[in-house]
Design a protein around this motif. Structure first.
Motif, PDB file in Angstrom:
ATOM      1  N   THR A 131      79.367  70.483  -5.842  1.00  0.00           N
ATOM      2  CA  THR A 131      80.234  69.297  -4.933  1.00  0.00           C
ATOM      3  C   THR A 131      79.202  67.855  -5.841  1.00  0.00           C
ATOM      4  OG1 THR A 131      79.513  70.145  -3.744  1.00  0.00           O
ATOM      5  CG2 THR A 131      82.028  71.073  -3.762  1.00  0.00           C
ATOM      6  N   ASP A 133      80.035  63.787  -3.910  1.00  0.00           N
ATOM      7  CA  ASP A 133      80.145  63.003  -2.870  1.00  0.00           C
ATOM      8  C   ASP A 133      81.894  63.702  -2.186  1.00  0.00           C
ATOM      9  OD1 ASP A 133      80.303  60.580  -4.678  1.00  0.00           O
ATOM     10  OD2 ASP A 133      81.591  60.954  -6.101  1.00  0.00           O
ATOM     11  N   LYS A 134      80.054  64.656  -1.286  1.00  0.00           N
ATOM     12  CA  LYS A 134      81.232  65.083  -0.287  1.00  0.00           C
ATOM     13  C   LYS A 134      81.275  63.976   0.924  1.00  0.00           C
ATOM     14  CE  LYS A 134      81.196  68.832   3.257  1.00  0.00           C
ATOM     15  NZ  LYS A 134      81.118  68.418   4.122  1.00  0.00           N
ATOM     16  N   SER A 137      84.753  61.960   0.254  1.00  0.00           N
ATOM     17  CA  SER A 137      85.787  62.998  -0.278  1.00  0.00           C
ATOM     18  C   SER A 137      86.203  63.063   1.467  1.00  0.00           C
ATOM     19  CB  SER A 137      85.249  64.103  -0.338  1.00  0.00           C
ATOM     20  OG  SER A 137      84.990  64.301  -1.930  1.00  0.00           O
ATOM     21  N   HIS A 138      85.754  62.538   2.689  1.00  0.00           N
ATOM     22  CA  HIS A 138      86.476  63.388   3.946  1.00  0.00           C
ATOM     23  C   HIS A 138      87.531  61.919   4.300  1.00  0.00           C
ATOM     24  CE1 HIS A 138      84.978  67.561   5.375  1.00  0.00           C
ATOM     25  NE2 HIS A 138      83.874  67.288   4.260  1.00  0.00           N
ATOM     26  N   TYR A 179      89.359  69.372  -9.204  1.00  0.00           N
ATOM     27  CA  TYR A 179      88.718  68.890  -8.153  1.00  0.00           C
ATOM     28  C   TYR A 179      89.989  70.020  -7.039  1.00  0.00           C
ATOM     29  CZ  TYR A 179      88.157  64.033 -10.110  1.00  0.00           C
ATOM     30  OH  TYR A 179      87.025  62.936 -11.593  1.00  0.00           O
ATOM     31  N   ARG A 181      91.099  70.479  -3.182  1.00  0.00           N
ATOM     32  CA  ARG A 181      91.668  70.621  -1.721  1.00  0.00           C
ATOM     33  C   ARG A 181      91.030  71.281  -0.285  1.00  0.00           C
ATOM     34  NH1 ARG A 181      94.560  65.079  -0.991  1.00  0.00           N
ATOM     35  NH2 ARG A 181      95.918  65.212  -2.662  1.00  0.00           N
ATOM     36  N   PRO A 229      91.324  66.516   2.750  1.00  0.00           N
ATOM     37  CA  PRO A 229      90.142  65.748   1.284  1.00  0.00           C
ATOM     38  C   PRO A 229      90.625  66.011   0.523  1.00  0.00           C
ATOM     39  CG  PRO A 229      89.455  67.360   3.494  1.00  0.00           C
ATOM     40  CD  PRO A 229      90.465  67.034   3.525  1.00  0.00           C
ATOM     41  N   GLN A 230      90.513  65.486  -0.990  1.00  0.00           N
ATOM     42  CA  GLN A 230      90.031  66.577  -2.363  1.00  0.00           C
ATOM     43  C   GLN A 230      88.378  66.630  -2.321  1.00  0.00           C
ATOM     44  OE1 GLN A 230      92.790  66.036  -5.867  1.00  0.00           O
ATOM     45  NE2 GLN A 230      90.934  64.129  -5.976  1.00  0.00           N
ATOM     46  N   PHE A 231      88.097  67.377  -2.869  1.00  0.00           N
ATOM     47  CA  PHE A 231      86.420  68.330  -3.172  1.00  0.00           C
ATOM     48  C   PHE A 231      86.414  67.313  -4.392  1.00  0.00           C
ATOM     49  CE2 PHE A 231      86.760  70.023   1.033  1.00  0.00           C
ATOM     50  CZ  PHE A 231      85.731  68.561   1.847  1.00  0.00           C
ATOM     51  N   ALA A 232      85.149  67.150  -5.008  1.00  0.00           N
ATOM     52  CA  ALA A 232      85.086  66.455  -6.656  1.00  0.00           C
ATOM     53  C   ALA A 232      84.193  67.938  -6.643  1.00  0.00           C
ATOM     54  CB  ALA A 232      84.746  65.271  -6.638  1.00  0.00           C
TER      55      ALA A 232
END
Length: 239
Positions: A131, A133-134, A137-138, A179, A181, A229-232
Motif C-alpha cells: 500500500t 499514500d495511506k 487515501s483517508h 485500488y 475500498r 476511502p480508496q486505498f492504493a
C-alpha cells in the motif's frame, strides 16, 4: 505511541473487519502472478488479510513485530506466522515468490529498509506489493477531515514516489497498481481514535487532542459513516 499489542483484540472490528480485508486481499492477489508460490506477508497484524491470501492457494508466511497482533494471526493461520522485525527479516535471500505489505510502510521512519528486505528475500522475477499514500487515501473531504485539518502531521513515509525510489534502488521495477475500498469513518469512531492515541502527534489528554475530539463529538450523525476511502497498491518486480 499507539500500542498494537494492546489494540489487538479490537483492531479488526474498528478498522473495517472482514469486508475491508476481503477487498485488500483481492487487490493484492490481482497483482500477483497466477502460478501460486510462496508469499511472505510482512506486517501481517492479526492475519485477517493473510488468511485470505493463504485461502487463495499460496504458501503464505506472515511476519509481524507485535506479539499481541501475531497471536490473533496464529489462530487464523496456524503454523504460518513468525515474530519478526520487518526491517531485518529472519529469512535467507531469494526465498519467496512474492512479498506483500498492507498498511505497513506509513508506520516507519525507515520504510526504505523494509523495501530493501522485501527485495532481498524475493526470488528474481518475484513481486513486491505494498500500500502507498495511506494518509492521503483517508482524506475524503468529509466534515471529519475538516475538523482534523489543524492536527500536526508527520511527513508521509509511504508516498508513492518515495516507495518507487526505494524500489528502484533495490532492483525492483514497477509492475502494476490497484485500488480497493476501505470503510468510511464515523465521528464517534474518529473521536475515540483521537482520544486513545491513534494519531502519534496527538498524545492522549493533551489540550489539542481534547479540543479535536470534542469537536468531532459535536458533528451531526455521530454514527453515520462518511464516504469510504480508496486505498492504493503498487507492485514491483525483482529484476
Amino acid at each position: 505511541m499507539f500500542d498494537y499489542d494492546e489494540e489487538a483484540e479490537r483492531y479488526d472490528a474498528s478498522r473495517g473487519g472482514e469486508p475491508r480485508a476481503a477487498a485488500a486481499a483481492g487487490a493484492v492477489l490481482g497483482l500477483l502472478p497466477r502460478t501460486g508460490g510462496a508469499l511472505l506477508d510482512i506486517g501481517c497484524g492479526t492475519g485477517i488479510v493473510t488468511r485470505r491470501l493463504a485461502a487463495a492457494g499460496l504458501r503464505v508466511t506472515g511476519a509481524d513485530a507485535a506479539g499481541g497482533m501475531l497471536r490473533q494471526a496464529a489462530e487464523r493461520t496456524p503454523g504460518r506466522v513468525v515474530l519478526a522485525d520487518t526491517r531485518q527479516l529472519p529469512f535467507p535471500d531469494a526465498l519467496f515468490d512474492a512479498v506483500s505489505a498492507v498498511w505497513l510502510l506509513h508506520l516507519l521512519d525507515d520504510a526504505d529498509r523494509v523495501v530493501q528486505e522485501a527485495a532481498r528475500v524475493l526470488r528474481p522475477g518475484g513481486v513486491f506489493v505494498t500500500t502507498v499514500d495511506k494518509a492521503a487515501s483517508h482524506d475524503v473531504r468529509s466534515d471529519i477531515d475538516a475538523v482534523m485539518a489543524p492536527r500536526p502531521r508527520r511527513a508521509a513515509r509511504d508516498r508513492a514516489d518515495l516507495v518507487t525510489g526505494f524500489a528502484a534502488r533495490n532492483a525492483l521495477a514497477p509492475a502494476g497498481r490497484a485500488y480497493f475500498r476501505g470503510r468510511g469513518r464515523t465521528p464517534a469512531r474518529a473521536a475515540a481514535d483521537v482520544r486513545r492515541g491513534w494519531y502519534t502527534l496527538l498524545p492522549p489528554g493533551a489540550p489539542l487532542t481534547e479540543r479535536l475530539a470534542t469537536r468531532l463529538e459535536q458533528l451531526p450523525e455521530q454514527h453515520a459513516p462518511r464516504p469510504d476511502p480508496q486505498f492504493a497498491l503498487r507492485a514491483f518486480r525483482k529484476e
